[in-house]
Every structure is written in C-alpha cells, then in structure tokens.
Design an enzyme around this catalytic site. Structure first.
Site, PDB file in Angstrom:
ATOM      1  N   ASP A 235       0.772  -1.294   0.163  1.00 49.38           N
ATOM      2  CA  ASP A 235      -0.006   0.056  -0.029  1.00 49.38           C
ATOM      3  C   ASP A 235       0.810   1.248  -0.051  1.00 49.38           C
ATOM      4  O   ASP A 235       2.131   1.164   0.128  1.00 49.38           O
ATOM      5  CB  ASP A 235      -0.899  -0.123   1.208  1.00 49.38           C
ATOM      6  CG  ASP A 235      -1.707   1.114   1.320  1.00 49.38           C
ATOM      7  OD1 ASP A 235      -2.635   1.728   0.395  1.00 49.38           O
ATOM      8  OD2 ASP A 235      -1.766   1.842   2.608  1.00 49.38           O
TER       9      ASP A 235
ATOM     10  N   ASP B 146      -0.185   5.014   1.005  1.00 49.47           N
ATOM     11  CA  ASP B 146      -0.771   6.010   1.765  1.00 49.47           C
ATOM     12  C   ASP B 146      -0.483   5.692   3.305  1.00 49.47           C
ATOM     13  O   ASP B 146      -1.396   4.367   3.537  1.00 49.47           O
ATOM     14  CB  ASP B 146      -1.908   6.696   1.412  1.00 49.47           C
ATOM     15  CG  ASP B 146      -1.978   7.543   0.418  1.00 49.47           C
ATOM     16  OD1 ASP B 146      -1.428   8.496   0.359  1.00 49.47           O
ATOM     17  OD2 ASP B 146      -2.554   7.049  -0.595  1.00 49.47           O
TER      18      ASP B 146
END
Length: 248
Positions: free
Chosen positions: A10, A12
């Site tokens: 991922d 953020d």
C-alpha cells in the site's frame, strides 16, 4: 510456508506519511463548523476510494457542504501540502533493499493516479516511486466498486509482476490450486483495515503496520483476524521470516 516471490505495498500511511496531511487538512476544513476529525472517523475512511471516504465524512458529521464542495476544498489544501511529504520510517530502506535483491515489488494504492502525481511533487516520494517503475496500480486501474476491501487492487498488482494468480480483468476470479499457491507467495504490506481485508480476501500473506491508535481500535476485531504479522514499524520487519534476505 510458501516461499515469498512477490511483495506488494500500500502507499498512503504505509510508505509515505500522507495520513498526517489528510488529518491536518480535514481538521482545517472542519474547524469553522465546530467539528473535529477523530480516529474512529479516520479508521472508517482509510484505504477507501476518495469519494466513498468523503461521502462518509460529510454524512457522519453533517457538515453543510456537498461532497463535491468538500473534495474541492480538500484537494486544494492537500496539493499545497504534498511537496512537504515525508516517508514513513524504514520505507525507503526496505524498498531499496528488495529492489537490490531483484525481488519483484509493486505499489497497490486506492489513490487515483492524479493524486499520486501530486504526491510525487515531494522529492522523496518521487524517488521512492521511481524504484517501482511501471509496477504501480491505482484506483484508475480497478473496476467500479472493486476497490479495497475487495482484493482486486492487489490481484492486479501481483498479475503485473507475473504472478499466475487466476484473475480476470473483469473481476471474475476462480483460482485453481496452482493459482492459490501463487497468491500465497505474495506478501502484502498494509496500514489500513480495508487494505488488510483486501489482502486477506486475495488469499495473500498480510503484514499489518497500523498506527497505535488504529491498533487500539481494531486489535481484537474480526476484520483483521488472519494477518500474518502485526508490526509497529517497517523497521521492525525481519525479512528472513518470509524466506527473504534481511537488511544488514
């Protein structure tokens, strides 16, 4: 344990410190209405598509803005802040190490490509993303309604790396035993609960790296059961647990 062949990240809150910016900007917008962004609200927004998350916030707090008005304000303030973005501890070291050892790596983010390009205005983010090359899946690559916690973002990323996972671009997935073994060879790093669920729904190994406040909210929740490891920081990772060379 299946040998780890592919590593999916991922973005953020995991590799880049964008969640801090999201929080600061949200509180700035909410201040005139006497509202405050808390971790319960944030937990319900993390990892979700931009519009879905913003609709939730506007409705939950009943602020006198349309979703489009809120998004416009948020994007303008965020774009001013992105050049100052920093990386999360251990992120650059980990990605650089894996690339140096020729481990296939990809980013699988719920952000749109336009948002990612704005974040890349920060030199450290631009350098980090350059290490992934073309191996970056954004919300624009995923079919409508198939964002996290659906597994599609991670499945598409794994497929780009060459993993034989038995995934159809239309979201039809009927994996064989061999496909499931290939999925099990994928190691997912996530900080948000929907992302954790996406990795688990994709039959992949998931390492959860939550903020302390998020861990307190969800540590005993069924939605994160099945994670392979929970870490407080990427710096705590021991790659040899997954058959990969440790960072010296």
């Amino acid at each position: 344990m299946t040998t780890t062949k592919y590593v999916l990240f991922d973005l953020d809150g995991l590799l880049i410190d964008s969640e801090r910016v999201y929080t600061e900007v949200t509180n700035e917008i909410l201040l005139p209405y006497g509202k405050k962004f808390n971790w319960t609200l944030k937990a319900n927004m993390m990892g979700k598509h931009e519009r879905v998350a913003c609709e939730y916030l506007v409705n939950a707090l009943q602020i006198p803005l349309t979703v489009d008005e809120y998004i416009a304000q948020r994007n303008a303030k965020q774009n001013e802040a992105w050049p100052r973005l920093a990386l999360r501890p251990g992120a650059l070291e980990l990605v650089t190490h894996l690339k140096a050892h020729n481990i296939p790596i990809a980013v699988a983010t719920g952000s749109r490509k336009s948002s990612l390009m704005q974040k890349c205005n920060a030199p450290v983010v631009h350098h980090l993303m350059s290490l992934f090359g073309e191996n970056c899946v954004t919300a624009d690559d995923v079919g409508p309604g198939l964002g996290k916690p659906n597994p599609d973002t991670f499945l598409i990323a794994a497929q780009r790396l060459g993993a034989d996972i038995g995934y159809d671009v239309n979201g039809v997935s009927s994996p064989s035993k061999e496909n499931l073994l290939a999925r099990d060879s994928c190691l997912v790093f996530e900080d948000a609960v929907p992302g954790v669920q996406a990795g688990l729904n994709g039959n992949m190994k998931v390492i959860w790296v939550p903020e302390p406040e998020l861990l307190d909210l969800y540590k005993d929740d069924d939605s994160v059961k099945g994670v392979y490891q929970t870490l407080t920081s990427l710096q705590d990772l021991k790659l040899s647990d997954f058959g990969l060379p440790d960072i010296k």
